[in-house]
Scaffold this motif. Structure first.
Motif, PDB file in Angstrom:
ATOM      1  N   UNK A 173       0.843  -1.206   0.000  1.00  0.00           N
ATOM      2  CA  UNK A 173       0.000   0.000   0.000  1.00  0.00           C
ATOM      3  C   UNK A 173       0.873   1.249   0.000  1.00  0.00           C
ATOM      4  N   UNK A 174       1.908   1.275   0.850  1.00  0.00           N
ATOM      5  CA  UNK A 174       2.794   2.443   0.919  1.00  0.00           C
ATOM      6  C   UNK A 174       3.458   2.710  -0.424  1.00  0.00           C
ATOM      7  N   UNK A 175       3.999   1.658  -1.043  1.00  0.00           N
ATOM      8  CA  UNK A 175       4.697   1.842  -2.314  1.00  0.00           C
ATOM      9  C   UNK A 175       3.718   2.252  -3.420  1.00  0.00           C
ATOM     10  N   UNK A 176       2.522   1.722  -3.385  1.00  0.00           N
ATOM     11  CA  UNK A 176       1.515   2.075  -4.393  1.00  0.00           C
ATOM     12  C   UNK A 176       1.136   3.545  -4.269  1.00  0.00           C
ATOM     13  N   UNK A 177       0.978   4.011  -3.034  1.00  0.00           N
ATOM     14  CA  UNK A 177       0.631   5.413  -2.806  1.00  0.00           C
ATOM     15  C   UNK A 177       1.791   6.324  -3.210  1.00  0.00           C
ATOM     16  N   UNK A 178       3.016   5.935  -2.806  1.00  0.00           N
ATOM     17  CA  UNK A 178       4.193   6.760  -3.119  1.00  0.00           C
ATOM     18  C   UNK A 178       4.421   6.863  -4.619  1.00  0.00           C
ATOM     19  N   UNK A 179       4.054   5.809  -5.361  1.00  0.00           N
ATOM     20  CA  UNK A 179       4.244   5.810  -6.818  1.00  0.00           C
ATOM     21  C   UNK A 179       3.390   6.870  -7.499  1.00  0.00           C
ATOM     22  N   UNK A 180       2.344   7.332  -6.827  1.00  0.00           N
ATOM     23  CA  UNK A 180       1.476   8.351  -7.411  1.00  0.00           C
ATOM     24  C   UNK A 180       1.971   9.765  -7.210  1.00  0.00           C
ATOM     25  N   UNK A 181       3.046   9.932  -6.459  1.00  0.00           N
ATOM     26  CA  UNK A 181       3.594  11.261  -6.218  1.00  0.00           C
ATOM     27  C   UNK A 181       4.639  11.608  -7.291  1.00  0.00           C
ATOM     28  N   UNK A 182       5.276  12.751  -7.116  1.00  0.00           N
ATOM     29  CA  UNK A 182       6.248  13.229  -8.097  1.00  0.00           C
ATOM     30  C   UNK A 182       7.408  12.254  -8.229  1.00  0.00           C
ATOM     31  N   UNK A 183       8.083  12.315  -9.364  1.00  0.00           N
ATOM     32  CA  UNK A 183       9.208  11.416  -9.635  1.00  0.00           C
ATOM     33  C   UNK A 183      10.290  11.564  -8.567  1.00  0.00           C
ATOM     34  N   UNK A 219      -4.315   2.860   7.293  1.00  0.00           N
ATOM     35  CA  UNK A 219      -5.385   3.872   7.333  1.00  0.00           C
ATOM     36  C   UNK A 219      -4.794   5.280   7.335  1.00  0.00           C
ATOM     37  N   UNK A 220      -3.798   5.494   8.215  1.00  0.00           N
ATOM     38  CA  UNK A 220      -3.201   6.826   8.334  1.00  0.00           C
ATOM     39  C   UNK A 220      -2.458   7.234   7.068  1.00  0.00           C
ATOM     40  N   UNK A 221      -1.702   6.291   6.482  1.00  0.00           N
ATOM     41  CA  UNK A 221      -0.920   6.642   5.304  1.00  0.00           C
ATOM     42  C   UNK A 221      -1.831   7.012   4.139  1.00  0.00           C
ATOM     43  N   UNK A 222      -2.989   6.387   4.075  1.00  0.00           N
ATOM     44  CA  UNK A 222      -3.946   6.699   3.013  1.00  0.00           C
ATOM     45  C   UNK A 222      -4.478   8.123   3.165  1.00  0.00           C
ATOM     46  N   UNK A 224       4.856  13.340   2.184  1.00  0.00           N
ATOM     47  CA  UNK A 224       5.264  13.517   3.577  1.00  0.00           C
ATOM     48  C   UNK A 224       4.327  12.763   4.523  1.00  0.00           C
ATOM     49  N   UNK A 225       3.126  12.469   4.060  1.00  0.00           N
ATOM     50  CA  UNK A 225       2.199  11.698   4.884  1.00  0.00           C
ATOM     51  C   UNK A 225       2.729  10.326   5.251  1.00  0.00           C
ATOM     52  N   UNK A 226       3.616   9.765   4.418  1.00  0.00           N
ATOM     53  CA  UNK A 226       4.167   8.430   4.688  1.00  0.00           C
ATOM     54  C   UNK A 226       5.140   8.444   5.867  1.00  0.00           C
ATOM     55  N   UNK A 285       4.664   6.943   9.834  1.00  0.00           N
ATOM     56  CA  UNK A 285       5.650   6.116  10.540  1.00  0.00           C
ATOM     57  C   UNK A 285       5.897   6.651  11.951  1.00  0.00           C
ATOM     58  N   UNK A 286       6.059   7.955  12.068  1.00  0.00           N
ATOM     59  CA  UNK A 286       6.320   8.561  13.376  1.00  0.00           C
ATOM     60  C   UNK A 286       5.136   8.370  14.313  1.00  0.00           C
ATOM     61  N   UNK A 287       3.930   8.575  13.806  1.00  0.00           N
ATOM     62  CA  UNK A 287       2.731   8.424  14.639  1.00  0.00           C
ATOM     63  C   UNK A 287       2.566   6.979  15.096  1.00  0.00           C
ATOM     64  N   UNK A 288       2.667   6.027  14.169  1.00  0.00           N
ATOM     65  CA  UNK A 288       2.435   4.629  14.529  1.00  0.00           C
ATOM     66  C   UNK A 288       3.536   4.088  15.446  1.00  0.00           C
ATOM     67  N   UNK A 289       4.785   4.518  15.248  1.00  0.00           N
ATOM     68  CA  UNK A 289       5.869   4.091  16.133  1.00  0.00           C
ATOM     69  C   UNK A 289       5.621   4.568  17.557  1.00  0.00           C
TER      70      UNK A 289
END
Length: 206
Positions: free
Chosen positions: A22-32, A169-172, A181-183, A187-191
């Motif tokens: 999910x993280x990689x799929x979301x990150x792939x939609x951002x800028x190069x 849920x949060x990363x989405x 930056x949401x990713x 990580x910081x919140x869940x840790x």
């Protein structure tokens, strides 16, 4: 009994792979370059943990197991608190250093060839949002070994699965609101959340 202990861990591992996807799929939609920036930033943040903290925890694991085997919960509690103090003593200055020196550090480590000044700026921003989760990550790594010493693998696996679902849920939602930056912010919140929950559980058991 072994199956009862292993199955939750296997389930949590499968959920973890789904989380990474999910993280990689979301990150792939951002800028190069967003995925590369996140990967490089996470490596920098993990470096002090892998080099120093985890080595120390390897030494502590037999100590935890010895106290647990003897039923010495008071001694286990004391050594756990000492371990958390050591984590605080080491990690908090590292966090401060990474916040202040993240830009020149990223330039020194990576800025060459295709890794441009813009790449450094993006990666440095990711480091800023990752780094505040470093204390939680280190504390969780320490307390995980205490849970294993007292054979509470089921609680660990269930907690891990909960944190992974929370992470998804949060990363989405945060990535939709804040971009890539949401990713690292997730990580910081869940840790931090996982660290707090584990502290409460251990306090009730030791």
């Amino acid at each position: 009994e072994i199956a009862v202990l292993i199955l939750p861990i296997v389930a949590a591992t499968m959920v973890n792979y789904a989380n990474i996807f999910v993280e990689r799929s979301i990150a792939a939609g951002f800028s190069e370059g967003s995925i590369s920036a996140l990967n490089y930033a996470f490596k920098v943040v993990n470096m002090p943990l892998n080099l120093f903290i985890l080595a120390g925890m390897t030494v502590l694991m037999p100590v935890f197991s010895k106290h647990a085997a003897k039923g010495d919960l008071e001694g286990l509690r004391e050594i756990t608190l000492k371990g958390l103090k050591f984590v605080s003593f080491f990690i908090l200055p590292v966090i401060a250093m990474l916040v202040v020196l993240r830009v020149p550090l990223i330039r020194l480590l990576y800025e060459r060839g295709a890794f441009s000044a813009e790449s450094s700026a993006t990666t440095s921003l990711a480091v800023l949002f990752y780094v505040f989760g470093l204390f939680g990550l280190a504390a969780v790594s320490l307390m995980s070994r205490v849970f294993y010493a007292i054979k509470e693998m089921k609680i660990m696996a269930l907690l891990g699965a909960f944190v992974i679902v929370l992470n998804i849920i949060l990363v989405f939602f945060l990535s939709r609101a804040l971009g890539f930056i949401g990713i690292p912010l997730t990580f910081t919140i869940t840790s931090t959340v996982q660290m707090i929950i584990m502290l409460f559980i251990l306090d009730s058991k030791l």
